[in-house]
Design an enzyme around this catalytic site. Structure first.
Site, PDB file in Angstrom:
ATOM      1  N   SER A   8       4.758   3.452   4.584  1.00 30.88           N
ATOM      2  CA  SER A   8       3.824   3.296   3.477  1.00 30.88           C
ATOM      3  C   SER A   8       4.482   3.654   2.154  1.00 30.88           C
ATOM      4  O   SER A   8       5.517   4.340   2.099  1.00 30.88           O
ATOM      5  CB  SER A   8       2.601   4.184   3.680  1.00 30.88           C
ATOM      6  N   ASP A  42       3.846  -0.805   4.197  1.00 30.39           N
ATOM      7  CA  ASP A  42       2.392  -0.640   4.208  1.00 30.39           C
ATOM      8  C   ASP A  42       1.869  -0.179   2.842  1.00 30.39           C
ATOM      9  O   ASP A  42       2.448   0.722   2.220  1.00 30.39           O
ATOM     10  CB  ASP A  42       2.031   0.401   5.280  1.00 30.39           C
ATOM     11  N   HIS A  43       0.790  -0.793   2.392  1.00 29.02           N
ATOM     12  CA  HIS A  43       0.094  -0.388   1.159  1.00 29.02           C
ATOM     13  C   HIS A  43       1.014  -0.300  -0.050  1.00 29.02           C
ATOM     14  O   HIS A  43       0.972   0.669  -0.810  1.00 29.02           O
ATOM     15  CB  HIS A  43      -0.638   0.940   1.368  1.00 29.02           C
ATOM     16  N   ASP A  56      -1.003  -4.347  -1.627  1.00 29.33           N
ATOM     17  CA  ASP A  56      -2.352  -3.837  -1.829  1.00 29.33           C
ATOM     18  C   ASP A  56      -2.735  -3.897  -3.302  1.00 29.33           C
ATOM     19  O   ASP A  56      -2.413  -3.009  -4.088  1.00 29.33           O
ATOM     20  CB  ASP A  56      -2.440  -2.392  -1.312  1.00 29.33           C
ATOM     21  N   GLU A 108      -5.448  -7.155   1.351  1.00 23.57           N
ATOM     22  CA  GLU A 108      -6.815  -6.731   1.599  1.00 23.57           C
ATOM     23  C   GLU A 108      -7.668  -6.979   0.378  1.00 23.57           C
ATOM     24  O   GLU A 108      -7.169  -7.147  -0.735  1.00 23.57           O
ATOM     25  CB  GLU A 108      -6.883  -5.258   1.986  1.00 23.57           C
ATOM     26  N   HIS A 137      -9.528   5.620   5.932  1.00 24.46           N
ATOM     27  CA  HIS A 137      -8.196   6.192   6.113  1.00 24.46           C
ATOM     28  C   HIS A 137      -8.257   7.701   6.307  1.00 24.46           C
ATOM     29  O   HIS A 137      -9.183   8.371   5.850  1.00 24.46           O
ATOM     30  CB  HIS A 137      -7.320   5.892   4.887  1.00 24.46           C
ATOM     31  N   HIS A 156      -7.498  -1.193   9.333  1.00 29.23           N
ATOM     32  CA  HIS A 156      -6.947   0.029   8.761  1.00 29.23           C
ATOM     33  C   HIS A 156      -7.874   1.196   9.102  1.00 29.23           C
ATOM     34  O   HIS A 156      -9.037   1.008   9.429  1.00 29.23           O
ATOM     35  CB  HIS A 156      -6.822  -0.108   7.238  1.00 29.23           C
ATOM     36  N   GLY A 157      -7.354   2.415   9.031  1.00 25.28           N
ATOM     37  CA  GLY A 157      -8.178   3.574   9.343  1.00 25.28           C
ATOM     38  C   GLY A 157      -8.513   3.697  10.816  1.00 25.28           C
ATOM     39  O   GLY A 157      -9.522   4.298  11.187  1.00 25.28           O
ATOM     40  N   ASN A 194      -3.806  -0.456  12.810  1.00 26.84           N
ATOM     41  CA  ASN A 194      -2.974   0.521  12.097  1.00 26.84           C
ATOM     42  C   ASN A 194      -3.393   1.951  12.431  1.00 26.84           C
ATOM     43  O   ASN A 194      -4.567   2.306  12.252  1.00 26.84           O
ATOM     44  CB  ASN A 194      -3.112   0.328  10.583  1.00 26.84           C
TER      45      ASN A 194
END
Length: 290
Positions: A50, A83-84, A105, A135, A177, A205-206, A227
């Site tokens: 991330s 990621d992100h 993101d 997203e 998350h 996610h989360g 994820n």
């Protein structure tokens, strides 16, 4: 085994109707543990780094190169994913390092700006053969798209994919998350609606906040990429605490970090068994590229 493209791993999962585990790497022990867990399960896996982890390390280069090296040495297909990411320069660096996909993101931006920024990143990544996940976000929402009450609209999601040409879409279905408990309840009916409307794999996610039963149900209703980060960090930290607590004189980092690595390996194997056992509810024809 050669480093595998994320799109290839997701395409295989879509064809066979099961989920893909995507686990976050913070340090080398995480990458080693996740790959060992995937090898024990005999299935593919995605290693994720991330933007927060990049900030922790002071840059993507060293941790990214090490993670790619671990993936290349694996006995099962392994992809490496950013990621992100909110910075285009970080996306470009991940592409140069050999990552198979990036999650860009721009969900904090208004819808039109999110579309414009994401489409631009998708175009530059696709030119390099790299897949893009994105997203949708809530404008002004402090917790972003994955606040517990947030929900992704299927029609808007389908339009977003058409406008951006992304290869996978993270959707809001009731998870958050960094949850330390596993009591989030994904909206399974909405997942099915999204799967029917959106022509690319869906990403949850989360997922650390979701128990085994609802992880399996989410995959059965149409989620593909799952994820998980915080849940594995809990396993790692618990093993380290227990090891140090049992021997107050211990100073060899290999001993207590090794215990954390072993705990994550076991949990990754277990979770992958749950995600890959599901063979239900997957419509045919979902587009997966790269």
């Amino acid at each position: 085994m050669p480093l595998t493209g994320t799109g290839e791993i997701l395409a295989h999962a879509v064809r066979h109707g099961h989920g893909v585990g995507a686990f976050n790497v913070i340090q080398l022990e995480h990458a080693e543990a996740i790959v060992a867990g995937a090898e024990a399960a005999g299935t593919a896996v995605v290693l994720q780094i991330s933007e927060n982890a990049v900030r922790y390390h002071g840059g993507l280069g060293p941790v990214g190169a090490a993670t790619v090296a671990v993936a290349r040495a694996a006995a099962v297909p392994v992809a490496v994913h950013l990621d992100h990411a909110t910075r285009v320069d970080l996306v470009d660096e991940a592409v140069r390092l050999g990552f198979g996909s990036v999650m860009f993101d721009a969900s904090a931006l208004p819808y039109a700006e999110n579309v414009r920024a994401t489409a631009g990143v998708a175009a530059r990544c696709h030119a390099a053969g790299v897949a893009v996940e994105a997203e949708l976000g809530e404008v002004g929402g402090k917790d972003g798209v994955h606040a517990p009450g947030a929900r992704t609209d299927p029609g808007e999601a389908a339009a977003f994919v058409r406008a951006t040409s992304v290869d996978a879409l993270a959707v809001a279905v009731g998870t958050s998350h960094a949850m330390l408990t596993r009591d989030a309840r994904p909206d399974l009916a909405l997942i099915a609606e999204l799967r029917a409307a959106v022509p690319v794999p869906l990403v949850l996610h989360g997922s650390s906040g979701v128990d085994d039963e609802h992880l399996a149900a989410s995959v059965a209703q149409g989620m593909t990429k799952i994820n998980i980060a915080t849940h594995l960090n809990k396993a790692f930290t618990g093993a380290v605490r227990a090891t140090l607590g049992a021997d107050p004189a211990l100073v060899d980092t290999r001993v207590y970090l090794g215990a954390g690595r072993a705990a994550v390996t076991v949990e990754v194997t277990r979770l992958l068994g749950i995600l890959t056992a599901v063979q239900l509810g997957r419509p045919e024809g979902g587009r997966v590229s790269r």
